[in-house]
Design an enzyme around this catalytic site. Structure first.
Site, short mmCIF file in Angstrom:
data_model
loop_
_atom_site.label_atom_id
_atom_site.label_comp_id
_atom_site.label_asym_id
_atom_site.label_seq_id
_atom_site.Cartn_x
_atom_site.Cartn_y
_atom_site.Cartn_z
N HIS A 151 26.30 15.28 -40.95
CA HIS A 151 27.54 14.62 -39.54
C HIS A 151 28.18 15.91 -39.44
CE1 HIS A 151 26.21 10.56 -39.76
NE2 HIS A 151 26.38 10.52 -41.01
N ASP B 60 21.20 5.94 -47.85
CA ASP B 60 21.97 4.30 -47.56
C ASP B 60 20.47 4.21 -46.76
OD1 ASP B 60 21.47 6.54 -45.96
OD2 ASP B 60 23.77 6.74 -45.90
N HIS C 225 22.12 7.34 -40.89
CA HIS C 225 22.73 7.97 -39.97
C HIS C 225 21.87 9.14 -39.35
CE1 HIS C 225 25.46 5.43 -42.96
NE2 HIS C 225 25.76 5.24 -41.48
N ASP D 57 17.99 10.22 -43.81
CA ASP D 57 19.78 9.10 -44.86
C ASP D 57 19.35 7.91 -42.84
OD1 ASP D 57 22.76 9.92 -45.25
OD2 ASP D 57 22.43 8.43 -43.83
ZN LIG Z 1 24.87 8.11 -43.95
#
Ligand SMILES: [Zn+2]
Length: 358
Positions: free
Chosen positions: A169, A293, A206, A204
């Protein structure tokens, strides 16, 4: 041996530095509440214990200096990150972790001198607090990724970088979402020595918004991300299918969003599509941004992938047959965390067909 009983691998080496454990963020803000930060040193300790139990050799990152991080991050941002905690303590008596309290959303006129202003400039959200040891841990994490990439470039088939704090990120000039230095992007940039084209596959839960942004206008690094739909899930503003790159990079970013809560079958379908696109691109090397995750037991609750599912995903990716740096991203404290890593690494090794030691 520990865990699932899957054959241990002598294919995947691991890179890890204890210095990464010093970063211990106290809190983040969610739901209007100050909550314990889920990105804790214990994550890395559990993952390390499992790779050691698997018999995977674990080596220290090389001393690579500032070069790897300067290759993908702005110098101004790196200066901020290095000095932010000290500047914050000088600005505030009994100051806590560095946290932004405002952001320059529209055409800021100038870069501020104040640490309060610079925190707003360089920090995307309230999930990337900077504490006294954040800078050194983030640098160790970046060096871990860079060393793994260098080993792959030097002829290793696949190397696992046990990175923490995570990185995907982090933009070129901005922290966010537990991330400070973009380890995945650093590894991809290092792999460029292998050839003119490198691919990143981010699994991931995200979207890898920082990695996407860093390479968005480049056609030499194909960025692919499978993740929970940002319409409903962090990072919210990026990760949609229509974001396909820009300028020379148009067509070299691929997002495959899935409904929040998706399990093995949709994830395997999406990874199958991602792998086909990467095969068509024919990169000289690959970086896997390995978030764990999407797991059904993960506290961030974005997916319902099973432990067996991670093994199958690994098999699909390993089928590409590319030199691969596997960079740890998310995956939070829960009973299945270490087992998911073991299944992924074992699944990767099995699919690459390397002799195993039982
Ligand atoms: Zn993540």
């Amino acid at each position: 041996m520990a865990g699932t009983g899957v054959a241990r691998s002598d294919l995947v080496k691991a890179v890890f530095s204890e210095r990464q454990l010093a970063h211990a963020p106290e809190f983040f803000v969610a739901g209007g509440r100050k909550l314990p930060n889920p990105e804790q040193p214990a994550r890395a300790e559990r993952l390390l214990a499992r790779v050691q139990a698997m018999g995977v050799p674990v080596i220290e990152p090389a001393s690579l200096g500032a070069g790897p991080r300067l290759a993908v991050h702005d110098r101004q941002y790196l200066d901020f990150l290095e000095h932010a905690y000290g500047d914050w303590q000088r600005a505030f008596a009994a100051g806590g972790e560095v946290m932004p309290s405002m952001r320059p959303l529209e055409n800021p006129g100038a870069y501020p001198r104040s640490i309060v202003g610079r925190a707003g400039w360089h920090m995307a959200d309230l999930a990337c607090p900077i504490g006294p040891d954040t800078w050194h841990a983030a640098c160790a994490s970046a060096a871990t990724a860079a060393t793994a990439a260098d080993l792959v470039a030097g002829g290793e088939g696949a190397v696992y970088a046990l990175c923490r704090p995570p990185g995907h990120h982090a933009h070129g000039g901005r922290a966010g979402g537990f991330c400070y230095l973009n380890n995945t992007a650093i590894a991809a940039q290092r792999l460029k020595v292998l050839g003119p084209r490198i691919a990143v596959l981010d699994i991931d839960v995200h979207h890898g918004n920082g990695t996407q942004a860093i390479f968005y206008r480049r056609r030499d690094v194909f960025t692919v991300s499978v993740h929970a739909d940002p319409a409903d899930y962090y990072p919210f503003f990026w990760g949609h299918g229509h974001e396909q790159g820009a300028g020379e990079g148009e067509g070299y970013n691929l997002n495959i969003p899935l409904p929040v809560g998706s399990g093995d079958d949709p994830w395997l379908d999406a990874v199958t599509g991602a792998v086909a696109a990467i095969a068509a691109f024919d990169p000289a090397g690959l970086v896997v941004a390995l978030g764990l995750d999407a797991y059904e037991g993960d506290p961030l609750a974005g997916g319902t992938v099973t432990t067996a599912g991670f093994g199958r995903i690994a098999g699909l990716i390993a089928g590409l047959g590319k030199p691969t740096a596997i960079v740890q991203e998310g995956g939070y404290l829960c009973d299945g965390l270490a087992g998911n890593l073991e299944r992924f690494l074992s699944g990767f090794a099995v699919a690459q067909g390397t002799p195993k030691t039982l």
